[in-house]
Each structure stands twice: as C-alpha cells, then as structure tokens.
Design an enzyme around this catalytic site. Sequence first.
Site, mmCIF file in Angstrom:
data_model
loop_
_atom_site.group_PDB
_atom_site.id
_atom_site.type_symbol
_atom_site.label_atom_id
_atom_site.label_comp_id
_atom_site.label_asym_id
_atom_site.label_seq_id
_atom_site.Cartn_x
_atom_site.Cartn_y
_atom_site.Cartn_z
ATOM 1 N N HIS A 154 16.360 53.057 40.840
ATOM 2 C CA HIS A 154 17.351 52.704 39.549
ATOM 3 C C HIS A 154 16.738 51.725 38.948
ATOM 4 O O HIS A 154 15.943 50.896 39.356
ATOM 5 C CB HIS A 154 18.599 52.092 40.317
ATOM 6 C CG HIS A 154 19.616 53.247 40.995
ATOM 7 N ND1 HIS A 154 20.173 54.407 40.160
ATOM 8 C CD2 HIS A 154 19.786 53.688 42.130
ATOM 9 C CE1 HIS A 154 20.780 55.294 40.760
ATOM 10 N NE2 HIS A 154 20.676 54.904 41.967
ATOM 11 N N LYS A 603 32.780 49.456 38.262
ATOM 12 C CA LYS A 603 33.140 49.568 36.675
ATOM 13 C C LYS A 603 34.154 50.184 36.482
ATOM 14 O O LYS A 603 34.838 49.709 35.552
ATOM 15 C CB LYS A 603 31.903 50.506 36.377
ATOM 16 C CG LYS A 603 31.836 50.776 34.702
ATOM 17 C CD LYS A 603 30.646 51.397 34.431
ATOM 18 C CE LYS A 603 30.519 52.018 32.779
ATOM 19 N NZ LYS A 603 31.292 53.181 32.761
#
Length: 944
Positions: A154, A603
């Site tokens: 990532h 999130k």
Amino acid sequence: MARYSRGGGVDLFGSSQRRVIVYLSGLLSVDSAKVERDLRFLMACFYEVLVEAGEKTIADHLPWCDLAAGSKQSLERPSTRHVQAFSIAFQLLSMVEENAAAQARRGQETLEGLASPRALWRQSLDDLCQEGVTAEAIAQALPQMKVELVLTAHPTEAKRQTVLEQHRRLYLSLVELENQSRTPFEQNQTREQIKTVLETLWLTGEIYLKKPDIESERRNILHYLRNVFPDVLPLLDIRLRQAWQDAGLDPKLLRGPQAFPRLRFGTWVGGDRDGHPLVTADVTRKSLAELRHQALQLLRDQIIDLGRRLSVSSALQPTPALLISRISELAALLGEAGSHAVGRNPEEPYRQYCNLMLLQLPAADEPLAAPTLTARTRYATAADALADLQTLYTSLTSSGAQLIADQVVQPVIRSLQSFGFHLGVLDVRQNSQFHDRAVSQLLAASGASDTNFGGWNEAKRLAFLNQELASPRPFTRPDMELGPEAEAVLASYRVVVEELREHGPDAIGALIISMTRSLSDLLVVYLLAREVGLLKITPDGPIMPLPVVPLFETIEDLQHSPEILGALIDHSLVRRSLEYQREQSGEADLVQQVMIGYSDSNKDGGILASLWGLYRAQSRLTKIGRERGVRVRYFHGRGGTISRGAGPIHRFLKALPHGALSGDLRMTEQGETIAQNYANKITAVYQLELLLAGVTRTTLLDWHVAETPHPLEKTMDRLASHSRETYAALLNTDGFLPFFRQATPVDALEESRIGSRPSRRTGKHSLADLRAIPWVFSWGQARFFLSGWYGLGTALEALHKEQPDEFAALKEHLLTWAPMHYALSNAATSIATVDMDIAAEYAALVEDPAVKDKLFGLIKSEYDRTKSCLEEIYGGPLEDRRPNVFSMQQLRRDGLRTLHRQQIALLRDWRQAKSKDDPAKSESLLTHLLLSVNAVASGLGSTG
C-alpha cells in the site's frame, strides 16, 4: 574527533526529560540512559559528516546534538537540506530506541529469566498452565497453530528502497557496538562505517522522484521473503524450545519438525488490482514466476549447505536401512546423473542423499503439476521434497544423531514448510463494482438485451447467477472482443488457471472481493471463473478450487456480513467447493475465509465504532459458521497506524472475540510497518514470537475456558453508536471537505510518489472515493490524527452524565476486559500523538475564516472532551498514567514542529503557484514539499 563512549554525558533532553521512557509495541519501558548515550554518539557522527561536507550551518541546528551550537534555536524557515537532516536525525532516534528496547529485553531475560518479558512464549506457557491446560494439551495444539503474514505494498512507505537498505546497514553497525570485547581499533572502524552510511544517506535523495513501479515493490517484498524470514525461522523454534524447557515441561513432547506452530507468508504485490490499473495479467504472471524462482533457489542453497554439513561417515556410523533404500531408489530413478551423484561422496551417505535431492529440484519454469515422463524425476510439489527431508531427519534420529537432526536438518524442513516452492501465496483482489462492469460487458458481448447488471436488484442478480452457474456453458468465446473490465478480470483468471495447471494450487492464495455488500458480489466471481475454465466440473456439479473471500470494509457492510456469510456457505456450489478445498488441503474442518477491513471502517465511523463493529461482526460471523459446521478463518486487513488497525499485537489478540481466532491468524503487514517490524533480525524474532505465542495462548484459553458474555457489551454498543453519530456529524458539517483539503496536505499526497497505486479508487475528488490510507496519512501529517479519537469524547461524556454507574464500570474493567482496553488504549495513544497547536497552524491555511473557525472549533472541543473523559477513566492525567507514549512524543516535539512549520509554508507557496498556473515553480516546490512529508513521517514513525 569524538569517540564512542558508554559513560555519562551531557543531558540532551533537558532536566525535565532526564528520565525518558521509550515505548515500543506496548510492552517495554527502557531507561533513558542508553537512549541518550547512543543517540549522542550517532548525532556526533552525523554532525561530523555534515561539517566535513561543508554544511556546518545545518549541522549547528541538529536536534539532540551537544556539538550543535544552534540546536536550541528555532528555524523560522528551514531549507530543504535542513529538512533532510532532520529526517535522518529522526531515523537515528528510531534506531536507537529499537536497539535500546532489544538490548533491554535481552538484559531483562538475563537477570530475571525468560518469563520476565510479557506476552512471549515463556509467559504464555505459564498463563496456560495456570488455567489448567496440560503440557500434553499444549503440545498437541501447537502444530495446529497457523500464522500467515501477507505483505502488501500500500502507498504508506515514503522512503526509497535504497534508503531503507542504508538504514539496515546503520542499524547493524549500531548493534556491533554492543560487543564489549571490541578493541579500540574495531570500535573506530565501526564508527567510520557509520559515518560512511550517514554520508551516503546525506547524498541520496530520500523520496521517489517518480512513482515506484511494481517491480521495485516486488523486490522489496522479496527481500524479506528470501533474505530475512528464512534466517529468523530457526531462531523462533529455538525460542519456543528454550521456553518449553525453562517452564519445566517434558522436552519429549516438543520433538521433531512437526511439533511446532506453522508460520507462512503471502503477498499482494502483483495480485492486488483493486483500483490499481498497473497490475495486469502479465504482472501477476511475473510475480508468480519470481516467487517460485526465489523459493527454489532458497531451497537449493539450503540443501547444498546440508550436504556440506552432513559429513557423517558410514565407516564410523551404521547407515539406517531407510536411508540406504531411498538412496538406491533415487539413484536408479535418476539414471546416470544419479550414479554420478552417489559416486561423488563414497562412504558419506547423507551427502549422497543431498546430491540426489538437488537433482530432483525443478527449474522455476518447469511445469510439474501434471507430471510428464521427464517430470517424474523432479519434485512435483513441496510436499514431495518435504517427504525426502523427513526421511533424512528420521534416519539421523534413528542412528542416535538427534542434535544433528534438530539443529541441521529441522531448520530446512521448517523453512520448506513455510516457503514451499513459492515463498508466499499470491492473493488476487478486485473491487465488486469492477466485477459488475465486467459482467455487464460479458452480457453485451453475448447479445443480451439487458446488460445493466450493476443496476439490477439483488433478487434479479441472484436469479440470473444461479441460472447461469447451473450450466458449464461460458458467455463468450476466447476470440470475442470484450470491454476493458471484462478483459482485465478474465486475463487475470487465465493466469491463475495457467498456474494451477502447471504448478498446482500452492502458490495462489485467495480471490478477494473488496467492498463485498451482497451474496451476488461473491457469486459473480464463480461466474467469471467459469468463463476461463477455473471452475472444475465434477459429477456433483461445478466447484471452485480456490477460496473466494469476501472483504467487509465499511461499518454498514460489517453489520450485514453475518447474513451474507450464511447465505454464501448455504449455497450448494460454495458448499461443494469448501468440501473440495478441505480434501485438497488436509484440513480437519470446512473453512471459509473472511477478510475484515480496519481502514475503511475507521474512515467510515471513527475509532470506537470501527473496533467495536469489527468485534461484534466477528462474534456473529463465528456463530454463523459454527451453526453450519464451518470454521471461519479471519483475514485481518490491519494497517500501520491506529486508525488503520494497528496497536500492540498482544492486546489485539487478547481483544478478539471468544472463538474467533481458533489457532489460525491471517494478517496483512503493510507499508512501512514491514521495515519497522522485520528489517532487523532481533526485532523480527521478537515480533514473530509475539504473534505465535499470542495466537497459541489466545486459542487455547478459548478452547479450555468457557465463554461468558461481558456485562459492558451493551454499554459498548451505545458508546460505539453515539461516537459514530458524532464522527459522521463532523464529516457532514457544511464546509468539512474544503476544510480537510486545505488544513491537511492531502492535495500534496495525491501528487506524491510514495506508492505505485493511485490514492483514489476511481479518480473522483470526493471523500467517499478517497482511500483510507491518504485519509489517515493527511490527518497525521497535520497532527490532528482525527479518526483515531474523534467522537469518543462525546459518547463518553454522555454516558458519564446519563449512566454514571456504567461509566464507573468502564473504569473498573479498563484493565480486565481486553476488547474495551484495546479500544480505549488505542484512542489514548492517538490523543498523545495530537499536537493541537500545530493543528491550529494547519487550520489557518483554510481560506474561509468562518469555515475554519467552525470546523476547528468542533475538533478542538472534541479533543479536549475526549482527553478529559479518558483521564477520568484512567484515573489521572494521561501524561502520568501513560508516560511511555507521551515521553516519545515530547522527545520529538521541537524537531517535528520545525518540520511542520516548514511544510505549512511550502503548502501555502505551492498552492499559490498552482493557482497562478506556474507549473515550473509548483513542480519545484512539490519536490521540497514531499521531502517535508517524508521527514514528518520519519519523525512520527508512521505514515498511514
């Protein structure tokens, strides 16, 4: 010129910081003396490097350096080179802390015994024995324990691979200085080596000037799989064996390579195509080939080394009949080459055997899954080679050479158990919406009238999928032109089919579907697999040979996940597939893998709603599986920061719901955490021991201690719901998106070169489209760390006012109920990393004063509220109750503030240049800006 000394010295940290406590992994406190001494030495070396390079002005502003005349002065506008110097200085501090913690553990074990460090093998064995788990029960369970680390790339690693290599060299030199018997000449030589690396770092660009390609990401992952983990594995077995004996348990129960837990590896590099257009079918093919090549080379090197070490003579030690028989069999099978291999080492049967094994190792590109006449002289699978290694081990033990068997042969067996012929399995991941578009394109190519598959309701989708999956007929022919999504998916699946046909299933991990929101999202994969022959046809119906894995990411998806899982494993095609996979793997149970995401759930709803939502989902999923006779294997998608699932691994394991672990942990290691946890051998052994011991302890306690619901579960439900509402209210406040984009460097991160994958899934400039990684990264860079605590304060304050008895119970059970402790301690750590003064300076970048005042006011009030409520629960100021974390931040504060202020100035100038359409100036400023991002990340020790 200063020399390295282990004596006293100048107090670098000021009198108020004389007792600095280093906090690493939540497990160890280290006195400041060693940190201060080693840091002074390294900073003196760095100072000399800068002065000798003609950079005395920069040297004079180095932090933590008593030679730096200007170190106590603030820099109003540091230059780019100042920023680079600070970045290197922060790396030196991290290395010093890592080494200090490692040496402290060693000293602690020397003085107090193996049981003194928490959460490792020795203490875990004690905990189990105290709960009445017998040594026999532990020994019987150990081989069932499985940990699989999946290394991903990532976009969180901000540093270039070449810089990380220099950091590794520097750390090794630092460890060399621990040897007290080194002569002054040897100490000076090590010092010169350190200065050489520091000079190289100073003259090397730290950030990517262009986005790294997948090749570079693959090389980084291969470094760990090929060079780091194979060296660490034998040390892990030694640690368990020593702890077992130290605990007074029968050593005969822990004998042989089959008696130890299993550690395996996987990777997403070259297989993760979710929002990553650069991961093509050819990239996947190359990744599989390179993994296989490196694995076979590793095994070849190990068998060659075995041959060198096994110089046992038949003239001195009778050769077991088992070995003689196998040598004769292999020599005959291999013909002339076999005869030559035996003749090379007369009267040394073990070396002859190793020669014959080498001849059977296949070439990396040799197709062996369906053996041909030539392939019969090669190992078709790692299991074949394991059988021959086991014969070698058994022959040695039967002839009385137990030490040689355990110390020389067992490590090779254990390595092959872990790495096979493929190093690590490669997962293939794609987004459910991408699959929907692929099916629509298949429908269009087949001439269907209604091709809007993504717009159909669930009932229509399921009716269509079930009808189609009952037939082996594909939609299209190989020569037909399809749309881009269909071409991409089918091409990647053809590579999987090719790998299965040529090398078998061992190298492929799972087919993972991001953003799984319905049963049809999963059945689509079976339909797409049918197109390329990935589904196998059996008399009972088609089956899928590979795991199809839902990834539940948002809080809403986690809430719906039990219903989806139940429908999935009730489906006849899926059930047949699970039974087939059990037969092929040798598992005792039917196993359905489920991946759960920490980043997007955080999130989506903030820290408490995320962690508690994950806890509740796992409890329900485990129950759904148990009711249907299926064991759920969880794949935890944890990231590198608390907002993305990070936290002390021993607390994480203890906080899992009862029965959810079941001796089988699959977990991602992402971005910069790979280097932090595994770049250096001592730290790697420690981290992996934490994992293996923790999985064993948690699993066996679940198996032997009855589950009892906790009285605070309903309280946590309400807290999670309330905190999520508060968090969501902030994100829905008018002006929030402009505030976020202007008060953080998210726009710079979107231009960054820190990963090969785009920061957005589809390129839309919306909050929903932004990946969780840059979301967390941005708030961290601006020192808000918003998603690590926001919403918790309001929820706790309401509970305190409305249910004071329940709030009091939170305080009472803080340290005794692991799920709550893990959530609240993670939030408290996030609070410690916030610098609200610096956050206010970032907020000043917001162009609309009304938006700035409103949003920052909400954030500041919630921060104060959260900190106050946590202090009430912890029974005092967090600075006093959790001094380790706060001391780390205090040590870094001044240096980080200098970097933050430089970044703020650069952000302002860069945005102005962009608004004036001055590409030359904006590009020049962007390079400096990204260097500041890298430096801040170095100071914080985490990027996302």
